[in-house]
Scaffold this motif. Structure first.
Motif, PDB file in Angstrom:
ATOM      1  N   THR A  97      -0.336  -3.816 -12.897  1.00 55.66           N
ATOM      2  CA  THR A  97      -0.564  -4.362 -11.570  1.00 55.66           C
ATOM      3  C   THR A  97       0.559  -5.327 -11.187  1.00 55.66           C
ATOM      4  O   THR A  97       1.078  -5.278 -10.072  1.00 55.66           O
ATOM      5  CB  THR A  97      -1.928  -5.086 -11.546  1.00 55.66           C
ATOM      6  OG1 THR A  97      -2.908  -4.166 -12.013  1.00 55.66           O
ATOM      7  CG2 THR A  97      -2.276  -5.581 -10.164  1.00 55.66           C
ATOM      8  N   ALA A  98       0.926  -6.182 -12.126  1.00 55.92           N
ATOM      9  CA  ALA A  98       1.998  -7.144 -11.852  1.00 55.92           C
ATOM     10  C   ALA A  98       3.294  -6.398 -11.538  1.00 55.92           C
ATOM     11  O   ALA A  98       4.082  -6.828 -10.688  1.00 55.92           O
ATOM     12  CB  ALA A  98       2.176  -8.075 -13.046  1.00 55.92           C
ATOM     13  N   THR A  99       3.516  -5.268 -12.217  1.00 57.96           N
ATOM     14  CA  THR A  99       4.721  -4.482 -11.975  1.00 57.96           C
ATOM     15  C   THR A  99       4.756  -3.955 -10.536  1.00 57.96           C
ATOM     16  O   THR A  99       5.808  -3.870  -9.920  1.00 57.96           O
ATOM     17  CB  THR A  99       4.777  -3.286 -12.965  1.00 57.96           C
ATOM     18  OG1 THR A  99       4.649  -3.799 -14.284  1.00 57.96           O
ATOM     19  CG2 THR A  99       6.065  -2.511 -12.842  1.00 57.96           C
ATOM     20  N   GLN A 100       3.587  -3.604 -10.012  1.00 56.47           N
ATOM     21  CA  GLN A 100       3.521  -3.044  -8.655  1.00 56.47           C
ATOM     22  C   GLN A 100       3.438  -4.127  -7.574  1.00 56.47           C
ATOM     23  O   GLN A 100       3.566  -3.823  -6.389  1.00 56.47           O
ATOM     24  CB  GLN A 100       2.297  -2.136  -8.520  1.00 56.47           C
ATOM     25  CG  GLN A 100       2.323  -0.919  -9.444  1.00 56.47           C
ATOM     26  CD  GLN A 100       3.455   0.023  -9.127  1.00 56.47           C
ATOM     27  OE1 GLN A 100       3.745   0.285  -7.957  1.00 56.47           O
ATOM     28  NE2 GLN A 100       4.131   0.514 -10.142  1.00 56.47           N
ATOM     29  N   ALA A 101       3.181  -5.360  -7.985  1.00 55.52           N
ATOM     30  CA  ALA A 101       3.041  -6.430  -6.992  1.00 55.52           C
ATOM     31  C   ALA A 101       4.411  -6.821  -6.436  1.00 55.52           C
ATOM     32  O   ALA A 101       5.451  -6.498  -7.012  1.00 55.52           O
ATOM     33  CB  ALA A 101       2.369  -7.641  -7.638  1.00 55.52           C
ATOM     34  N   ASP A 102       4.401  -7.545  -5.318  1.00 55.26           N
ATOM     35  CA  ASP A 102       5.665  -8.047  -4.771  1.00 55.26           C
ATOM     36  C   ASP A 102       6.197  -9.193  -5.614  1.00 55.26           C
ATOM     37  O   ASP A 102       7.391  -9.436  -5.669  1.00 55.26           O
ATOM     38  CB  ASP A 102       5.446  -8.553  -3.334  1.00 55.26           C
ATOM     39  CG  ASP A 102       5.067  -7.415  -2.410  1.00 55.26           C
ATOM     40  OD1 ASP A 102       5.864  -6.469  -2.302  1.00 55.26           O
ATOM     41  OD2 ASP A 102       3.967  -7.463  -1.831  1.00 55.26           O
TER      42      ASP A 102
END
Ligand code: SF4
Ligand code: SF4
Lengths: 728, 103
Positions: free
Chosen positions: A209-214
Motif C-alpha cells: 500500500t505504501a508503495t502505491q501511495a503518493d
C-alpha cells in the motif's frame, strides 16, 4: 451427459474487513467454483489471492471430516477416528469429573474469528459456556484497543462510508496495508486519487500500500500518538483548526491544546524518527485539504500506548472539521451499522454467580499459572493460538500438560490441534448457513448453504447443540434451527434495518444497512456523536471508568473489567520495549520487530495450501542493510530471530523497505512447517496495551543472528527436548 | 510474483481486464497489454474477463511459457497505464470464437 449446474449466493467467512459477496457454482453436488458477485457495490466481483482457490480448499485432502482421539503422546499428532457418540461421551465424562472436583470454572473456551458470522463466528460458543459456568474468555486479539480509543473519543460511530472515499481529497492510510488486508477499499481510494486526492501511508514498513501511495511516511513502531499530538500542536498553533466546529461539536479543546503543546515538532521528530519538515507538511496538508479522511488500521493498537494512539488520531478529524464533508472524517470499524442483539447471541443472563474472566492473550500464563481452580480443560474452536497468540513457547508448555483435557474443533490439524485429546471436524463456509456482518463496509451478506458437509463435519451451531444435549441442557434455545437463530439475533426493528428482511437477505445475498446515501452522507457534520456529551470528546468523560473491554468480546459479560487508569486526554507513553524506554533489554536485543499480516495468508489460514505457500514463500525477516552488515548477514542468509521468550528461523531480506532498528516478519506460517518448529509469535510478549487489553505484537525487542543448518537442527531438537524434559 | 498476460492478447485487445483491475496494473502499446508485477495484488479478477484466456497466474504457467513473467515486467515498466477499454482489433471476435471452441 448434462450435469446439473447451479449457482448459490454466499459470503466470505474470513476475518477480513471486506466480507466479499460470493457466487458458488455447484455441479452434481460438488462445489466447482467460487467467484465474487460482480453486482456487490464494494466487493465488485473480485476476491483476493487468499480466497481465489476457495472451492478447492473445501476438498483439501487434509480436511478433518471425522471426530478423532489422541493415541500418541501429547503434541505428537497421532490420532484415531472415533464416532461422534464416543467423542461426546468422552467430553461429558471428562468435563463432569472436572466440574465435580474443581468446579465449572476449571473449563475454558478459547476461540476467536477463524470464522466470522452471526451464527458461527465470534460468539458461537458463548451461550453454551455461560450456561456451563466456564471461565469467561476475554477475546481481545484484534481491534479492541483501537475501538476503545475510538469509543472514548467519538463513541461507537459508524464512521465514514468506504464508498464515500471517492469524494475525499486527502486520504491518510494509517497503520493499514489496504492492498493486502482489505483490498476492496482500494478502488475507491484510487478513484479519489484520479480526482486529485493525495494518498498518504503511515507505516514503519514500505508495504504494498505504501508503495502505491503518493507519500509514504515511515514511523517507529508504537510512536503514532506522538505524531498525532505533534500534528495537533502544529494545527492549533498555526490556527489551522476549525474553530467553529470545535466550539459547537467538541469538548475539552483547551485541555487538548495544552496537552498537544507538550509535543513540539523537534520532540516528535526525535520520538517518531520522521523528519521535522515532513511532520509540518503532513499537518498543514491534512488540516487544509478538505475533505480529509483517516483510515486507521488495527496495527495501531499493537504497542503499549496503542489505545491512546487511537484516541489521539480520533481527535484529529473533529479538530480540523473534516466531519463536515462527505468523505471526510474517520474510517475504522463499520460494525455499529449492524443491529445485532448481542445478549441474545451470548446469553450473559446465563452466567453463574461469581464468575471468573481470563484474557486469552495470556493463554500461556492461563494454562501454566492459574489456580483456584486451575484450567483443567480448554476447548479451542475458530482459533489456532499456537500461531496467533503471543508467548508461543509457554502456550506449548501449557498444552503439553498431561492433566489438561484439550478439545479442538477445526477444519485441519493445525499447530494447536496437534495437541488435542479430542478433535472435532468443522464445516467450511459452502457447507453451512450464516449471515455475515462486515467491519469494513455497510452491507449484510447472506451465506446460503451450497453443498453437503463432507464426512461427519458439523457447523459450529450444530456442534454446540450437540454439546448442550450432551451436558443435559434443556432450554428451547438449543432446539432452534440456524434460520430461527438468525431471526432471534438481529434487531429487525432497528432504524439500520429499514427495508431489510430475512427473506430478502437470503434471496439478494447482500443488502445495505440504512446508513444513508454514500454520496451525501456526513454523519457528524453537525456533531451527533454517540458519546455521553453528544460531542467529540477531546477530554473523555468515559475515561473515568477506567479501561474496559466491550461485552461482545467477553461472552456478553459487563462486570469485572480491568478498570486500570486511562488518562482523559490523549497522551504518548513510550513502548514497553524500545531502545529509549528499555535500554537494558535493548543492550541484549537491540531490534524492534513487527509482524504484519501476510499477503497470501489470512492469519494462519491458507498457510497449509501449497499454492499459498508457494506465493508467500518461507518465513522471512526483512532487515535494513545497515542492521544486517554489522551482523555479517547477507541477503538470503538463514537467520535466527530471538529473545528471552523464544526464537524462530527465517531468510534474511536486506531492504530499505524497513527503517533502521526495525525488522519485520510476516505472520501466519505454521510452526510445524518450520525447521525450528516455531513461528514469529514465539518472540511476542503477552503484555497488554493501555486500552482494551490489546496485544502488543509490535512492541518486542529481538536480536538476529546468522545460523548454519546444523544450528537449526540443534535448535529444533533442543526445543523439543526442553519441552519433553519439562513434562517428563 | 504476479499474474501475467501471455501470447493470446496480441491481436485481440478486448481489454475488459483493464477495467476490473483494482490497482491499474495494465500497461500497453498499440498491440496488447502487460501486467505490472509490482502493483498486481493477485486478486485474480482479470482472469475470467479475458475472452481469449490470455491471462494466467504465474504459478499456473507451464515451463515453456515462463518467459512471459519477464516480458510483462519489462514491458509494463516502459509503457503507459491502460485503464479504459479499447476497441478490439478486427479479427478479435473470430479469435474469441476459436478459443471458446477449443475450451
Ligand atoms: S478474505 Fe477478504 S478480500 Fe478475500 S475474499 Fe474474503 S472478504 Fe474478500
Ligand atoms: S490479478 Fe488483479 S491486480 Fe493483478 S492484474 Fe489482474 S486484476 Fe489487476
Amino acid at each position: 451427459m448434462n450435469p446439473e449446474k447451479t449457482t448459490v449466493k454466499g459470503a466470505c467467512p474470513q476475518d477480513c474487513p471486506d466480507t466479499c459477496a460470493f457466487i458458488y457454482t455447484v455441479e452434481n453436488g460438488r462445489l466447482i467454483d467460487v467467484q465474487g458477485d460482480p453486482k456487490h457495490p464494494v466487493t465488485q466481483g473480485r476476491l483476493c489471492t487468499k480466497l481465489n482457490d476457495f472451492a478447492k480448499h473445501h476438498y483439501n485432502p487434509d480436511r478433518l471430516i471425522y471426530p478423532m482421539k489422541r493415541v500418541g503422546p501429547k503434541g505428537a499428532g497421532e490420532f484415531e477416528r472415533i464416532s461422534w457418540a464416543e467423542a461426546l461421551g468422552e467430553i461429558r465424562n471428562r468435563w463432569a469429573r472436572i466440574i465435580d472436583e474443581f468446579g465449572s470454572k476449571a473449563i475454558m473456551p478459547c476461540s476467536y474469528l477463524g470464522q466470522e458470522g452471526v451464527l458461527n463466528g465470534l460468539t458461537v460458543g458463548d451461550a453454551f459456556f455461560n450456561r456451563l459456568g466456564s471461565t469467561i474468555a476475554e477475546k481481545t486479539f484484534c481491534g479492541v484497543g483501537r475501538e476503545v480509543g475510538t469509543h472514548l473519543t467519538i463513541g461507537p460511530s459508524t464512521g465514514v462510508d468506504p464508498e464515500s472515499l471517492i469524494h475525499s481529497r486527502y486520504i491518510v492510510l494509517w497503520a493499514v496495508n489496504t492492498l493486502s488486508t482489505g483490498n476492496h477499499h482500494w478502488p475507491f481510494i484510487a478513484e479519489a486519487k484520479r480526482r486529485g486526492a493525495k494518498i498518504v501511508a503511515i507505516d514503519p514498513l514500505r508495504s504494498r500500500t505504501a508503495t502505491q501511495a503518493d507519500w509514504h511516511i515511515p514511523i517507529r513502531p508504537g510512536t503514532d500518538a506522538a505524531l498525532a499530538l505533534g500534528m495537533m500542536n502544529i494545527i492549533i498553533s498555526e490556527g489551522l483548526f476549525d474553530r467553529d466546529y470545535v466550539e459547537r461539536y467538541t469538548v475539552g479543546f483547551d485541555e487538548l491544546a495544552a496537552r498537544a503543546a507538550e509535543y513540539p515538532v523537534e520532540l516528535v521528530s526525535a520520538i517518531t524518527g520522521i523528519p521535522e519538515q515532513d511532520i509540518l507538511t503532513l499537518s498543514r496538508e491534512y488540516a487544509t485539504q478538505a475533505p480529509a479522511v483517516i483510515r486507521l488500521g488495527v496495527a495501531i493498537e499493537r504497542s503499549r500506548n496503542g489505545g491512546q494512539a487511537s484516541r489521539a488520531i480520533n481527535c484529529l478529524p473533529a479538530l480540523v472539521g473534516a466531519w463536515r464533508h462527505v468523505g471526510g472524517g474517520y474510517l475504522g470499524l463499520t460494525l455499529s451499522a449492524f443491529a445485532m442483539k448481542w445478549d441474545a447471541m451470548c446469553r450473559p443472563d446465563w452466567i453463574k454467580e461469581d464468575p471468573r474472566v481470563l484474557n486469552l492473550n495470556n493463554l500461556g500464563k492461563v494454562l501454566l499459572e492459574t489456580s483456584d481452580p486451575p484450567i483443567k480443560s480448554l476447548m479451542v474452536y475458530n482459533h489456532n493460538p499456537l500461531v496467533q497468540s503471543p508467548d508461543q513457547e509457554r502456550i506449548k508448555k501449557g498444552l503439553l500438560r498431561e492433566d489438561l483435557f484439550l478439545v479442538v474443533s477445526d477444519l485441519f490439524v493445525t499447530d494447536t490441534a496437534k495437541y488435542a485429546d479430542i478433535i472435532l471436524p468443522a464445516t467450511m463456509q459452502a457447507e453451512q448457513t450464516d449471515l455475515m456482518f462486515s467491519w469494513g463496509h455497510f452491507y449484510w451478506t447472506y451465506n446460503n448453504k451450497a453443498i453437503e458437509s463432507p464426512g461427519e463435519a458439523v457447523p459450529n451451531t450444530q456442534l454446540f447443540r450437540l454439546l448442550a444435549e450432551t451436558m443435559g441442557f434443556n432450554e428451547p434455545e438449543w432446539r432452534r434451527t440456524d434460520e430461527e437463530m438468525i431471526r432471534d439475533f438481529i434487531d429487525w426493528e432497528s432504524p439500520m434495518m429499514q427495508g431489510i428482511s430475512f427473506e430478502a437477505l437470503q434471496q439478494n445475498g447482500y443488502m445495505r444497512t440504512a446508513v444513508g446515501d454514500k454520496d451525501a452522507r456526513a454523519p457528524h457534520a453537525e456533531g451527533n456523536f454517540p458519546t455521553p456529551s453528544g460531542k467529540c470528546e477531546f477530554k473523555s468523560s468515559l475515561a473515568e471508568q477506567g479501561d474496559f473491554v466491550p461485552s461482545p468480546f467477553r461472552a456478553g459479560y459487563e462486570a469485572m473489567q480491568d478498570g486500570s487508569y486511562i488518562d482523559p486526554l490523549p497522551t504518548y507513553i513510550p513502548p514497553f520495549e524500545s531502545r529509549d524506554s528499555a535500554p537494558q533489554i535493548a543492550a541484549k536485543y537491540p531490534l524492534n520487530i513487527i509482524s504484519p499480516k501476510a499477503h497470501g495468508f489470512l492469519n494462519s489460514q491458507y498457510a497449509n495450501e501449497i499454492k499459498q505457500r508457494k506465493r508467500q514463500g518461507d518465513p522471512i525477516l526483512i532487515i535494513h542493510p545497515e542492521d544486517a552488515r554489522p551482523r555479517g548477514i547477507g541477503n538470503g542468509d538463514t537467520v535466527k530471530v530471538f529473545n528471552d521468550r523464544g526464537a524462530f528461523i527465517g531468510a534474511a531480506i536486506l531492504s530499505t523497505d524497513t527503517i533502521r532498528g526495525v525488522v519485520a516478519s510476516y505472520l501466519g506460517h505454521w510452526g510445524t512447517d518450520s525447521r525450528a518448529k516455531s513461528a514469529v509469535n514465539s518472540i511476542s510478549s503477552d503484555r497488554a496495551a493501555n486500552m482494551g487489553r490489546a496485544p502488543t505484537f509490535s512492541d518486542n525487542l529481538v536480536e538476529v543472528a546468522k545460523v548454519d543448518s546444523e544450528a537449526i537442527e540443534a535448535l529444533s531438537m533442543g526445543a523439543r527436548r526442553a519441552a519433553i524434559a519439562e513434562h517428563a | 510474483m504476479p499474474h501475467v498476460v501471455t501470447e493470446n492478447c496480441t491481436g485481440c485487445r478486448f481489454t475488459d481486464c483493464v477495467t476490473v483491475c483494482p490497482v491499474s496494473c495494465f500497461h500497453g502499446d498499440d498491440d496488447r497489454v502487460y501486467i505490472d508485477p509490482v502493483a498486481c495484488i493477485d486478486c485474480g479478477a482479470c482472469v475470467p474477463l479475458c475472452p481469449v484466456a490470455a491471462i494466467s497466474e504465474d504459478l499456473n504457467l507451464t515451463d515453456d511459457r515462463l518467459e512471459w513473467i519477464e516480458i510483462n515486467a519489462d514491458k509494463a515498466s516502459a509503457l503507459p497505464v491502460v485503464r479504459e477499454k479499447q476497441a478490439p482489433f478486427p479479427g478479435a471476435e473470430a479469435r474469441r470464437a476459436s478459443v471458446a471452441g477449443r475450451a
